[in-house]
Design an enzyme around this catalytic site. Structure first.
Site, PDB file in Angstrom:
ATOM      1  N   CYS A   4       0.864  -1.183   0.000  1.00  0.00           N
ATOM      2  CA  CYS A   4       0.000   0.000   0.000  1.00  0.00           C
ATOM      3  C   CYS A   4       0.903   1.236   0.000  1.00  0.00           C
ATOM      4  O   CYS A   4       1.720   1.416   0.919  1.00  0.00           O
ATOM      5  CB  CYS A   4      -0.923   0.008   1.213  1.00  0.00           C
ATOM      6  SG  CYS A   4      -1.799   1.580   1.390  1.00  0.00           S
ATOM      7  N   HIS A  46      -4.811   1.187   8.115  1.00  0.00           N
ATOM      8  CA  HIS A  46      -5.109   0.904   6.711  1.00  0.00           C
ATOM      9  C   HIS A  46      -6.594   0.583   6.568  1.00  0.00           C
ATOM     10  O   HIS A  46      -7.040  -0.529   6.855  1.00  0.00           O
ATOM     11  CB  HIS A  46      -4.274  -0.259   6.168  1.00  0.00           C
ATOM     12  CG  HIS A  46      -4.606  -0.549   4.727  1.00  0.00           C
ATOM     13  ND1 HIS A  46      -4.035   0.152   3.684  1.00  0.00           N
ATOM     14  CD2 HIS A  46      -5.495  -1.397   4.163  1.00  0.00           C
ATOM     15  CE1 HIS A  46      -4.552  -0.279   2.538  1.00  0.00           C
ATOM     16  NE2 HIS A  46      -5.443  -1.221   2.811  1.00  0.00           N
ATOM     17  N   THR A  94      -7.673   6.302  -6.747  1.00  0.00           N
ATOM     18  CA  THR A  94      -6.531   5.613  -7.365  1.00  0.00           C
ATOM     19  C   THR A  94      -5.621   4.952  -6.341  1.00  0.00           C
ATOM     20  O   THR A  94      -4.863   4.053  -6.689  1.00  0.00           O
ATOM     21  CB  THR A  94      -5.694   6.590  -8.219  1.00  0.00           C
ATOM     22  OG1 THR A  94      -5.221   7.656  -7.398  1.00  0.00           O
ATOM     23  CG2 THR A  94      -6.526   7.146  -9.375  1.00  0.00           C
ATOM     24  N   HIS A  99      -8.287   8.422   2.228  1.00  0.00           N
ATOM     25  CA  HIS A  99      -7.609   9.716   2.349  1.00  0.00           C
ATOM     26  C   HIS A  99      -8.563  10.830   1.975  1.00  0.00           C
ATOM     27  O   HIS A  99      -9.494  10.638   1.189  1.00  0.00           O
ATOM     28  CB  HIS A  99      -6.355   9.769   1.472  1.00  0.00           C
ATOM     29  CG  HIS A  99      -6.594   9.453   0.029  1.00  0.00           C
ATOM     30  ND1 HIS A  99      -6.690   8.163  -0.438  1.00  0.00           N
ATOM     31  CD2 HIS A  99      -6.749  10.252  -1.052  1.00  0.00           C
ATOM     32  CE1 HIS A  99      -6.904   8.182  -1.744  1.00  0.00           C
ATOM     33  NE2 HIS A  99      -6.954   9.437  -2.150  1.00  0.00           N
TER      34      HIS A  99
HETATM   35  P1  5GP Z   1      -7.181   9.554  -5.304  1.00  0.00           P
HETATM   36  O1  5GP Z   1      -7.130   9.667  -6.808  1.00  0.00           O
HETATM   37  O2  5GP Z   1      -7.019   8.114  -4.865  1.00  0.00           O
HETATM   38  O3  5GP Z   1      -8.342  10.234  -4.663  1.00  0.00           O
HETATM   39  O4  5GP Z   1      -5.927  10.366  -4.787  1.00  0.00           O
HETATM   40  C1  5GP Z   1      -4.625   9.854  -4.797  1.00  0.00           C
HETATM   41  C2  5GP Z   1      -3.699  11.032  -4.746  1.00  0.00           C
HETATM   42  O5  5GP Z   1      -2.405  10.565  -4.387  1.00  0.00           O
HETATM   43  C3  5GP Z   1      -3.526  11.766  -6.093  1.00  0.00           C
HETATM   44  O6  5GP Z   1      -3.946  13.117  -5.944  1.00  0.00           O
HETATM   45  C4  5GP Z   1      -2.036  11.630  -6.395  1.00  0.00           C
HETATM   46  O7  5GP Z   1      -1.497  12.796  -6.981  1.00  0.00           O
HETATM   47  C5  5GP Z   1      -1.437  11.332  -5.032  1.00  0.00           C
HETATM   48  N1  5GP Z   1      -0.236  10.527  -5.078  1.00  0.00           N
HETATM   49  C6  5GP Z   1      -0.042   9.391  -5.787  1.00  0.00           C
HETATM   50  N2  5GP Z   1       1.178   8.898  -5.553  1.00  0.00           N
HETATM   51  C7  5GP Z   1       1.774   9.742  -4.660  1.00  0.00           C
HETATM   52  C8  5GP Z   1       3.065   9.761  -4.028  1.00  0.00           C
HETATM   53  O8  5GP Z   1       3.912   8.890  -4.215  1.00  0.00           O
HETATM   54  N3  5GP Z   1       3.309  10.786  -3.180  1.00  0.00           N
HETATM   55  C9  5GP Z   1       2.396  11.779  -2.941  1.00  0.00           C
HETATM   56  N4  5GP Z   1       2.748  12.745  -2.096  1.00  0.00           N
HETATM   57  N5  5GP Z   1       1.172  11.791  -3.503  1.00  0.00           N
HETATM   58  C10 5GP Z   1       0.870  10.783  -4.361  1.00  0.00           C
HETATM   59 ZN    ZN Z   2      -2.518   1.473   3.499  1.00  0.00          ZN
END
Ligand code: 5GP
Ligand code: ZN
Length: 113
Positions: A4, A46, A94, A99
Site C-alpha cells: 500500500c 489501513h 486511485t 484519504h
Molecule cells: P485519489 O485519486 O485516490 O483520490 O488520490 C490519490 C492522490 O495521491 C492523487 O492526488 C495523487 O497525486 C497522489 N499521489 C499518488 N502517488 C503519490 C506519491 O507517491 N506521493 C504523494 N505525495 N502523492 C501521491
Molecule cells: Zn494502506
C-alpha cells in the site's frame, strides 16, 4: 498493509513532504497538486476506502477532520477550503487507502455539487 503506497509513506519507506502527524493521522503534500495547497490527510490505520468504514473504525474519520482543522489554520486557509474523498473506481479513487484531499489557497471553481 503490504504493497500500500500510503502505508509505505506513513512508515517513512517512501519519502513525502509531511505537514502533520499525530497518533492516528498522517498528512503530506500531494505529489501532483491541484491547488496552491493540496494536502492528503490519511488515517494511519489501513482502511481501504470510505465504503470500508463501520462502527469499529469510523473514529479514524473524526481524527482526520480534527487534523484538517488544525492543518487549515497552519496553512493560512482562513478564507475556506475544500475537502474531497474519492471512493472506489467510479469515484475516481486511485490509491486504496482512505484519504481526504485538503484543497485551498485559491478561490476554487469547478464544483460538482
Ligand atoms: P485519489 O485519486 O485516490 O483520490 O488520490 C490519490 C492522490 O495521491 C492523487 O492526488 C495523487 O497525486 C497522489 N499521489 C499518488 N502517488 C503519490 C506519491 O507517491 N506521493 C504523494 N505525495 N502523492 C501521491
Ligand atoms: Zn494502506
Amino acid at each position: 498493509m503490504d504493497n500500500c503506497l500510503f502505508c509505505k509513506i506513513i512508515a517513512g519507506e517512501i519519502p513525502s513532504t509531511k505537514v502533520y502527524e499525530d497518533e492516528d493521522v498522517f498528512a503530506f503534500r500531494d505529489i501532483n497538486p491541484q491547488a496552491p495547497v493540496h494536502i492528503l490527510v490519511v488515517p494511519k490505520a489501513h482502511i481501504p476506502c470510505a465504503d470500508a468504514l463501520d462502527e469499529t473504525n469510523s473514529r479514524a474519520v473524526a481524527k482526520c477532520f480534527e487534523a484538517i482543522a488544525k492543518i487549515a489554520k497552519a496553512e493560512g486557509l482562513q478564507d475556506g477550503y475544500r475537502v474531497i474523498n474519492n471512493c472506489g473506481a467510479d469515484g475516481g479513487q486511485t490509491v486504496m487507502h482512505l484519504h481526504f484531499h485538503l484543497l485551498g489557497g485559491v478561490k476554487l471553481g469547478e464544483k460538482m455539487i
